[in-house]
Design a protein around this motif. Structure first.
Motif, PDB file in Angstrom:
ATOM      1  N   ASP A 255       0.980   6.104  -9.186  1.00  0.00           N
ATOM      2  CA  ASP A 255      -0.431   6.324  -8.871  1.00  0.00           C
ATOM      3  C   ASP A 255      -0.613   6.365  -7.358  1.00  0.00           C
ATOM      4  O   ASP A 255      -0.069   5.505  -6.647  1.00  0.00           O
ATOM      5  CB  ASP A 255      -1.293   5.189  -9.433  1.00  0.00           C
ATOM      6  N   LYS A 256      -1.373   7.349  -6.883  1.00  0.00           N
ATOM      7  CA  LYS A 256      -1.729   7.369  -5.464  1.00  0.00           C
ATOM      8  C   LYS A 256      -3.019   6.567  -5.320  1.00  0.00           C
ATOM      9  O   LYS A 256      -4.124   7.073  -5.488  1.00  0.00           O
ATOM     10  CB  LYS A 256      -1.918   8.800  -4.951  1.00  0.00           C
ATOM     11  N   MET A 257      -2.879   5.300  -5.003  1.00  0.00           N
ATOM     12  CA  MET A 257      -4.010   4.383  -4.991  1.00  0.00           C
ATOM     13  C   MET A 257      -4.843   4.515  -3.723  1.00  0.00           C
ATOM     14  O   MET A 257      -6.037   4.205  -3.713  1.00  0.00           O
ATOM     15  CB  MET A 257      -3.500   2.946  -5.137  1.00  0.00           C
ATOM     16  N   GLN A 258      -4.207   4.950  -2.634  1.00  0.00           N
ATOM     17  CA  GLN A 258      -4.915   5.132  -1.365  1.00  0.00           C
ATOM     18  C   GLN A 258      -4.114   6.107  -0.519  1.00  0.00           C
ATOM     19  O   GLN A 258      -2.889   6.116  -0.561  1.00  0.00           O
ATOM     20  CB  GLN A 258      -5.059   3.790  -0.639  1.00  0.00           C
ATOM     21  N   GLU A 259      -4.838   6.926   0.232  1.00  0.00           N
ATOM     22  CA  GLU A 259      -4.161   7.912   1.084  1.00  0.00           C
ATOM     23  C   GLU A 259      -4.277   7.588   2.560  1.00  0.00           C
ATOM     24  O   GLU A 259      -3.369   7.875   3.343  1.00  0.00           O
ATOM     25  CB  GLU A 259      -4.741   9.302   0.813  1.00  0.00           C
ATOM     26  N   SER A 260      -5.382   6.995   2.972  1.00  0.00           N
ATOM     27  CA  SER A 260      -5.628   6.697   4.381  1.00  0.00           C
ATOM     28  C   SER A 260      -6.333   5.341   4.486  1.00  0.00           C
ATOM     29  O   SER A 260      -7.127   4.969   3.593  1.00  0.00           O
ATOM     30  CB  SER A 260      -6.504   7.799   4.991  1.00  0.00           C
ATOM     31  N   PRO A 261      -6.055   4.565   5.533  1.00  0.00           N
ATOM     32  CA  PRO A 261      -5.197   4.845   6.713  1.00  0.00           C
ATOM     33  C   PRO A 261      -3.695   4.721   6.455  1.00  0.00           C
ATOM     34  O   PRO A 261      -2.901   4.968   7.338  1.00  0.00           O
ATOM     35  CB  PRO A 261      -5.654   3.788   7.717  1.00  0.00           C
ATOM     36  N   GLN A 262      -3.331   4.329   5.241  1.00  0.00           N
ATOM     37  CA  GLN A 262      -1.930   4.316   4.854  1.00  0.00           C
ATOM     38  C   GLN A 262      -1.830   4.714   3.390  1.00  0.00           C
ATOM     39  O   GLN A 262      -2.788   4.571   2.623  1.00  0.00           O
ATOM     40  CB  GLN A 262      -1.306   2.929   5.080  1.00  0.00           C
ATOM     41  N   LEU A 263      -0.690   5.252   3.016  1.00  0.00           N
ATOM     42  CA  LEU A 263      -0.487   5.641   1.633  1.00  0.00           C
ATOM     43  C   LEU A 263      -0.061   4.420   0.823  1.00  0.00           C
ATOM     44  O   LEU A 263       0.862   3.705   1.206  1.00  0.00           O
ATOM     45  CB  LEU A 263       0.587   6.726   1.536  1.00  0.00           C
ATOM     46  N   ILE A 264      -0.742   4.215  -0.304  1.00  0.00           N
ATOM     47  CA  ILE A 264      -0.358   3.141  -1.214  1.00  0.00           C
ATOM     48  C   ILE A 264      -0.009   3.775  -2.552  1.00  0.00           C
ATOM     49  O   ILE A 264      -0.850   4.428  -3.178  1.00  0.00           O
ATOM     50  CB  ILE A 264      -1.484   2.104  -1.416  1.00  0.00           C
ATOM     51  N   ASP A 279       1.665   9.135   8.100  1.00  0.00           N
ATOM     52  CA  ASP A 279       2.455  10.345   8.346  1.00  0.00           C
ATOM     53  C   ASP A 279       3.632  10.442   7.376  1.00  0.00           C
ATOM     54  O   ASP A 279       3.935  11.522   6.846  1.00  0.00           O
ATOM     55  CB  ASP A 279       2.944  10.390   9.790  1.00  0.00           C
ATOM     56  N   VAL A 280       4.279   9.302   7.104  1.00  0.00           N
ATOM     57  CA  VAL A 280       5.377   9.290   6.142  1.00  0.00           C
ATOM     58  C   VAL A 280       4.849   9.606   4.748  1.00  0.00           C
ATOM     59  O   VAL A 280       5.432  10.399   3.996  1.00  0.00           O
ATOM     60  CB  VAL A 280       6.095   7.923   6.152  1.00  0.00           C
ATOM     61  N   GLY A 281       3.710   9.010   4.394  1.00  0.00           N
ATOM     62  CA  GLY A 281       3.135   9.235   3.077  1.00  0.00           C
ATOM     63  C   GLY A 281       2.757  10.684   2.848  1.00  0.00           C
ATOM     64  O   GLY A 281       2.973  11.230   1.761  1.00  0.00           O
ATOM     65  N   PHE A 282       2.202  11.337   3.865  1.00  0.00           N
ATOM     66  CA  PHE A 282       1.822  12.741   3.724  1.00  0.00           C
ATOM     67  C   PHE A 282       3.046  13.606   3.429  1.00  0.00           C
ATOM     68  O   PHE A 282       3.039  14.427   2.512  1.00  0.00           O
ATOM     69  CB  PHE A 282       1.126  13.226   5.002  1.00  0.00           C
ATOM     70  N   THR A 283       4.104  13.417   4.202  1.00  0.00           N
ATOM     71  CA  THR A 283       5.305  14.231   4.017  1.00  0.00           C
ATOM     72  C   THR A 283       5.983  13.929   2.692  1.00  0.00           C
ATOM     73  O   THR A 283       6.553  14.805   2.055  1.00  0.00           O
ATOM     74  CB  THR A 283       6.291  13.995   5.180  1.00  0.00           C
ATOM     75  N   LEU A 284       5.910  12.693   2.251  1.00  0.00           N
ATOM     76  CA  LEU A 284       6.524  12.276   0.998  1.00  0.00           C
ATOM     77  C   LEU A 284       5.994  13.108  -0.172  1.00  0.00           C
ATOM     78  O   LEU A 284       6.753  13.459  -1.092  1.00  0.00           O
ATOM     79  CB  LEU A 284       6.228  10.794   0.767  1.00  0.00           C
TER      80      LEU A 284
END
Length: 293
Positions: A255-264, A279-284
């Motif tokens: 589940d993508k629980m949060q996108e910003s300010p960090q990916l969870i 930035d890592v989460g976006f590329t992932l």
């Protein structure tokens, strides 16, 4: 004659010095290299590790199928290097060995920490103020050891958890990103064929194999979360999600629980969530599939 006598005397002194050096040097090296093995145990002998601090519930790890897992206070995958660092005390050596008849002398009557490996017990006492090493008792002897063992055992529990979102034997065969907002329109599927070539489901995409392979290697094979923690999945809440396809035919839901300010990312089947820099989460979650949006 006098000059020859002086030369002979110098040569005699030189020879005597060389003889003394050759005789004394090995002894000196032997003294410097004299060490005591703490035990004759092997790392592979154990499948249970208990870390016990005074007035605290023990932290317990168990080894299953060759990998260490946290068993208490909750179940989770353990960070393998961290646990192995603690277990490696069985292979430690020391320059000092003392009798354990007077435990108070070494602070072992009121130990700071105990490490149990199956039925073997290592007791940690005071630090030596001169060497900064720690007195550790095992069976009927006390040794001076590096503080790395107790320091590693004392780190926060969350730092002892595996920061990889996938289990050690979960080998990736592909991804279903179709339920993420950015890929819903094209219903992105990314799969690796038996020959190792990546296949993209989107018509018009012009993927470069080397770019996808680099993305996969850096952001799925090697990436580790900045932090990880347990959570209780909320079955009533619907998140954007994606699926990792495995070579054995299994699937792992995230589940993508949060996108910003960090990916969870939440992994409901394990009850764990993983935190990644933005930035890592976006590329992932955005492979370079060669599609002009």
């Amino acid at each position: 004659m006098r000059a020859r006598w002086i030369v002979n005397l110098v040569l005699l002194v030189l020879v005597a010095g060389i003889v003394a050096f050759l005789y004394l040097k090995p002894q000196e090296q032997e003294e410097q290299e004299a060490t005591y093995e703490v035990s004759n145990l092997k790392l592979s002998d154990f499948d249970k590790l208990s870390i016990e601090f005074p007035a605290k519930a023990p932290v317990v790890f168990e080894k299953k199928d060759g990998f260490w897992y946290l068993a208490q206070p909750y179940a989770a995958r353990a960070d393998q290097p961290t646990v192995l660092q603690i277990v490696s005390i069985v292979a430690a050596t020391s320059r000092e060995k003392f009798s354990a008849e007077d435990p108070a002398r070494f602070g072992l009557d009121n130990p700071r920490l105990k490490i149990r490996l199956n039925d073997e017990e290592f007791i940690f006492g005071l630090y030596n103020p001169v060497t900064s090493e720690q007195y550790v008792a095992y069976q009927d002897a006390v040794y001076l050891l590096s503080g790395i063992y107790s320091e590693t055992a004392a780190i926060q529990l969350l730092e002892m958890l595996d920061k990889s979102p996938l289990k050690p034997k979960e080998d990736i065969a592909g991804f279903d990103f179709s339920r993420l907002e950015q890929w819903q329109e094209v219903r992105l599927q990314l799969d690796r064929d038996p020959g190792g070539k990546w296949q993209v489901s989107v018509p018009g995409a012009k993927p470069k194999q080397e770019e996808i392979e680099e993305w996969f290697d850096e952001f799925w094979e090697k990436v580790r979360a900045a932090s990880v923690e347990p959570y209780t999945p909320d079955r009533q809440t619907q998140y954007p999600s994606f699926t990792v396809k495995l070579k054995d035919g299994g699937k792992v839901h995230f589940d993508k629980m949060q996108e910003s300010p960090q990916l969870i990312l939440g992994r409901p089947d394990e009850g764990m969530r993983y935190y990644f820099p933005a930035d890592v989460g976006f590329t992932l979650l955005n492979p370079p599939i060669g599609l002009d949006k």
